[in-house]
Design a protein around this motif. Structure first.
Motif, PDB file in Angstrom:
ATOM      1  N   GLY A  44       0.799  -1.229   0.000  1.00 49.18           N
ATOM      2  CA  GLY A  44       0.000   0.000   0.000  1.00 49.18           C
ATOM      3  C   GLY A  44       0.826   1.270   0.000  1.00 49.18           C
ATOM      4  O   GLY A  44       0.457   2.263  -0.626  1.00 49.18           O
ATOM      5  N   SER A  45       1.938   1.275   0.676  1.00 47.33           N
ATOM      6  CA  SER A  45       2.754   2.488   0.780  1.00 47.33           C
ATOM      7  C   SER A  45       4.016   2.407  -0.078  1.00 47.33           C
ATOM      8  O   SER A  45       4.975   3.132   0.146  1.00 47.33           O
ATOM      9  CB  SER A  45       3.131   2.716   2.239  1.00 47.33           C
ATOM     10  N   ARG A  46       4.007   1.541  -1.039  1.00 49.17           N
ATOM     11  CA  ARG A  46       5.212   1.312  -1.836  1.00 49.17           C
ATOM     12  C   ARG A  46       5.468   2.412  -2.862  1.00 49.17           C
ATOM     13  O   ARG A  46       6.613   2.758  -3.129  1.00 49.17           O
ATOM     14  CB  ARG A  46       5.075  -0.033  -2.541  1.00 49.17           C
ATOM     15  N   ARG A  47       4.433   2.952  -3.446  1.00 51.12           N
ATOM     16  CA  ARG A  47       4.593   3.971  -4.486  1.00 51.12           C
ATOM     17  C   ARG A  47       4.327   5.350  -3.897  1.00 51.12           C
ATOM     18  O   ARG A  47       3.256   5.607  -3.365  1.00 51.12           O
ATOM     19  CB  ARG A  47       3.604   3.722  -5.620  1.00 51.12           C
ATOM     20  N   ASP A  48       5.281   6.240  -4.022  1.00 45.57           N
ATOM     21  CA  ASP A  48       5.076   7.610  -3.565  1.00 45.57           C
ATOM     22  C   ASP A  48       5.382   8.624  -4.671  1.00 45.57           C
ATOM     23  O   ASP A  48       5.403   9.817  -4.430  1.00 45.57           O
ATOM     24  CB  ASP A  48       5.916   7.900  -2.316  1.00 45.57           C
ATOM     25  N   ASP A  49       5.588   8.151  -5.882  1.00 44.79           N
ATOM     26  CA  ASP A  49       5.926   9.033  -6.992  1.00 44.79           C
ATOM     27  C   ASP A  49       4.704   9.395  -7.839  1.00 44.79           C
ATOM     28  O   ASP A  49       4.842   9.954  -8.921  1.00 44.79           O
ATOM     29  CB  ASP A  49       6.995   8.383  -7.870  1.00 44.79           C
ATOM     30  N   LEU A  50       3.519   9.108  -7.341  1.00 44.06           N
ATOM     31  CA  LEU A  50       2.291   9.366  -8.095  1.00 44.06           C
ATOM     32  C   LEU A  50       1.477  10.459  -7.419  1.00 44.06           C
ATOM     33  O   LEU A  50       1.767  10.875  -6.297  1.00 44.06           O
ATOM     34  CB  LEU A  50       1.468   8.082  -8.183  1.00 44.06           C
ATOM     35  N   ARG A  51       0.425  10.902  -8.113  1.00 44.24           N
ATOM     36  CA  ARG A  51      -0.479  11.880  -7.522  1.00 44.24           C
ATOM     37  C   ARG A  51      -1.108  11.298  -6.260  1.00 44.24           C
ATOM     38  O   ARG A  51      -1.238  10.083  -6.119  1.00 44.24           O
ATOM     39  CB  ARG A  51      -1.590  12.247  -8.500  1.00 44.24           C
ATOM     40  N   ALA A  52      -1.544  12.163  -5.386  1.00 45.72           N
ATOM     41  CA  ALA A  52      -2.096  11.736  -4.093  1.00 45.72           C
ATOM     42  C   ALA A  52      -3.341  10.871  -4.267  1.00 45.72           C
ATOM     43  O   ALA A  52      -3.517   9.878  -3.544  1.00 45.72           O
ATOM     44  CB  ALA A  52      -2.405  12.952  -3.233  1.00 45.72           C
TER      45      ALA A  52
END
Length: 153
Positions: A44-52
């Motif tokens: 769930g918290s793996r991708r942080d490079d996308l829009r919120a």
């Protein structure tokens, strides 16, 4: 007489082995689903490079999948635990699955089979009609079982 004893002894040994294999398979299913639930929750918290909003959607999806895997493990444990205890078979599951199984015994479901009438059904002489009915049921395709039958080609 010795031959019969040897055959029955071999049969009993096969049954013991089958019980061992089955209990190990039950343990592994619950362990795998428990691991898969943890894995999904970590995704769930793996991708942080996308829009919120997309990150929120991915997180929600991952948590939903994790909860699904956890519920599957709980349901399998609740279904199998009474049977194992009735036979005196111990199994090594995480404690929360054992507690869940003890607190949530399986619900008895009505049989999906049609009730058999007390009158004997007349036998059909034409056995080909039975084969045709069975042939048309199920999910097999004319191309074979391995064919891609997806409507989205």
């Amino acid at each position: 007489m010795r031959v019969e004893w040897a055959k029955s002894h071999a049969r009993a040994n096969r049954w013991r082995e089958e019980v061992l294999l089955l209990t190990e398979e039950m343990r592994r299913v619950v362990a795998y689903l428990d691991w898969k639930a943890s894995w999904w929750h970590a995704q769930g918290s793996r991708r942080d490079d996308l829009r919120a909003d997309i990150t929120d959607g991915l997180t929600a999806y991952a948590h939903r999948q994790g909860d699904l895997m956890h519920k599957l493990a709980e349901n399998f444990a609740a279904l199998w635990y009474p049977e194992l205890m009735a036979e005196g078979i111990s199994i090594k599951w995480p404690d929360h699955y054992v507690m869940y199984a003890q607190a949530h015994p399986p619900k008895v479901h009505a049989s999906r089979r049609k009730p058999v009438s007390s009158e004997a059904a007349p036998e059909q002489e034409d056995s080909e009609s039975d084969e045709e009915e069975e042939e048309g049921s199920g999910y097999s395709s004319p191309e074979g079982d391995d064919a891609d039958v997806s409507p989205y080609k």
